[in-house]
Design an enzyme around this catalytic site. Structure first.
Site, short mmCIF file in Angstrom:
data_model
loop_
_atom_site.label_atom_id
_atom_site.label_comp_id
_atom_site.label_asym_id
_atom_site.label_seq_id
_atom_site.Cartn_x
_atom_site.Cartn_y
_atom_site.Cartn_z
N PRO A 23 -31.03 -31.37 -14.45
CA PRO A 23 -32.49 -31.52 -14.42
C PRO A 23 -32.99 -31.36 -12.99
O PRO A 23 -32.58 -32.10 -12.11
CB PRO A 23 -32.71 -32.94 -14.95
CG PRO A 23 -31.44 -33.66 -14.64
CD PRO A 23 -30.36 -32.64 -14.71
N ALA A 25 -36.58 -31.01 -10.83
CA ALA A 25 -38.04 -31.07 -10.85
C ALA A 25 -38.62 -29.78 -10.30
O ALA A 25 -38.19 -29.28 -9.26
CB ALA A 25 -38.53 -32.27 -10.04
N GLN A 77 -35.20 -35.25 -19.92
CA GLN A 77 -35.07 -36.35 -18.96
C GLN A 77 -36.43 -37.01 -18.75
O GLN A 77 -37.42 -36.33 -18.49
CB GLN A 77 -34.54 -35.86 -17.62
CG GLN A 77 -34.27 -37.02 -16.68
CD GLN A 77 -33.82 -36.58 -15.32
OE1 GLN A 77 -34.63 -36.15 -14.51
NE2 GLN A 77 -32.53 -36.69 -15.06
N CYS A 107 -33.58 -40.01 -8.84
CA CYS A 107 -34.59 -39.42 -7.96
C CYS A 107 -34.93 -40.37 -6.82
O CYS A 107 -35.37 -41.49 -7.05
CB CYS A 107 -35.85 -39.06 -8.74
SG CYS A 107 -37.10 -38.27 -7.70
N LYS A 146 -28.86 -40.36 -15.51
CA LYS A 146 -28.49 -39.66 -14.28
C LYS A 146 -28.56 -40.71 -13.17
O LYS A 146 -29.60 -41.33 -12.97
CB LYS A 146 -29.46 -38.53 -13.98
CG LYS A 146 -29.22 -37.87 -12.63
CD LYS A 146 -30.32 -36.88 -12.31
CE LYS A 146 -30.17 -36.38 -10.88
NZ LYS A 146 -31.29 -35.50 -10.53
#
Length: 169
Positions: A23, A25, A77, A107, A146
């Site tokens: 994933p 962004a 996600q 993140c 994650k």
């Protein structure tokens, strides 16, 4: 991995192979995911989607949730830190056709962690576990997370986080 026939799987979701599109962004939009699938990726993942955005029916957020038939298996996600909100968001995502739902606990971007989302969850393992448990209880598809090595170099707790999450199942 399924031990009987070596077919890779997450929960009951069979994957084409062990290659996954991470994933990312701003990168993993539907077009990119479909291209990756066409090139043989085992499964793809959306960019992170805000649980609050889903709950507020934000138009831009809902567009990020659009899934095409030819990109499955696909993980969606989401990010957030409130178990009840994540559970409701997981239901929306499952109804949209996600094969797997992934919680972003990796993140490190300031605008994400300032709200307690993303890698900020690594600082509160019981909260992270509560989020995963609420999501898993709310849907019938596999729920994954994650994670990073830890919040920072002085608090590398990935093993403890993984164990806490694994103990839920």
């Amino acid at each position: 991995m399924n031990a009987t026939n070596n077919t890779p799987a997450i929960g009951g979701v069979k994957l084409r192979n062990r290659v996954a599109l991470a994933p990312m962004a701003g990168i993993c939009d539907q077009t990119y995911r479909r291209l990756a699938t066409a090139q043989g990726v085992g499964f793809v993942c959306t960019e992170m989607i805000s649980a609050k955005g889903l709950l507020y029916h934000n138009e831009k957020t809902l567009r990020m949730l659009a899934l095409a038939e030819d990109e499955h298996p696909v993980a969606v996600q989401i990010f957030g830190h409130v178990p009840e909100e994540l559970a409701k968001a997981a239901q929306i995502v499952a109804q949209a056709g996600a094969d797997i739902i992934d919680l972003n606990m990796g993140c490190p971007v300031a605008k994400v962690v300032k709200n307690g989302d993303g890698s900020a969850l690594l600082r509160d393992v019981p909260q992270a576990a509560a989020c995963i448990a609420a999501m898993a209880d709310a849907v019938d598809v596999p729920v994954t997370a994650k994670i990073r090595l830890g919040w920072d170099d002085d608090s590398r707790n990935a093993v403890a986080v993984a164990r806490a999450l694994a103990c839920l199942f």
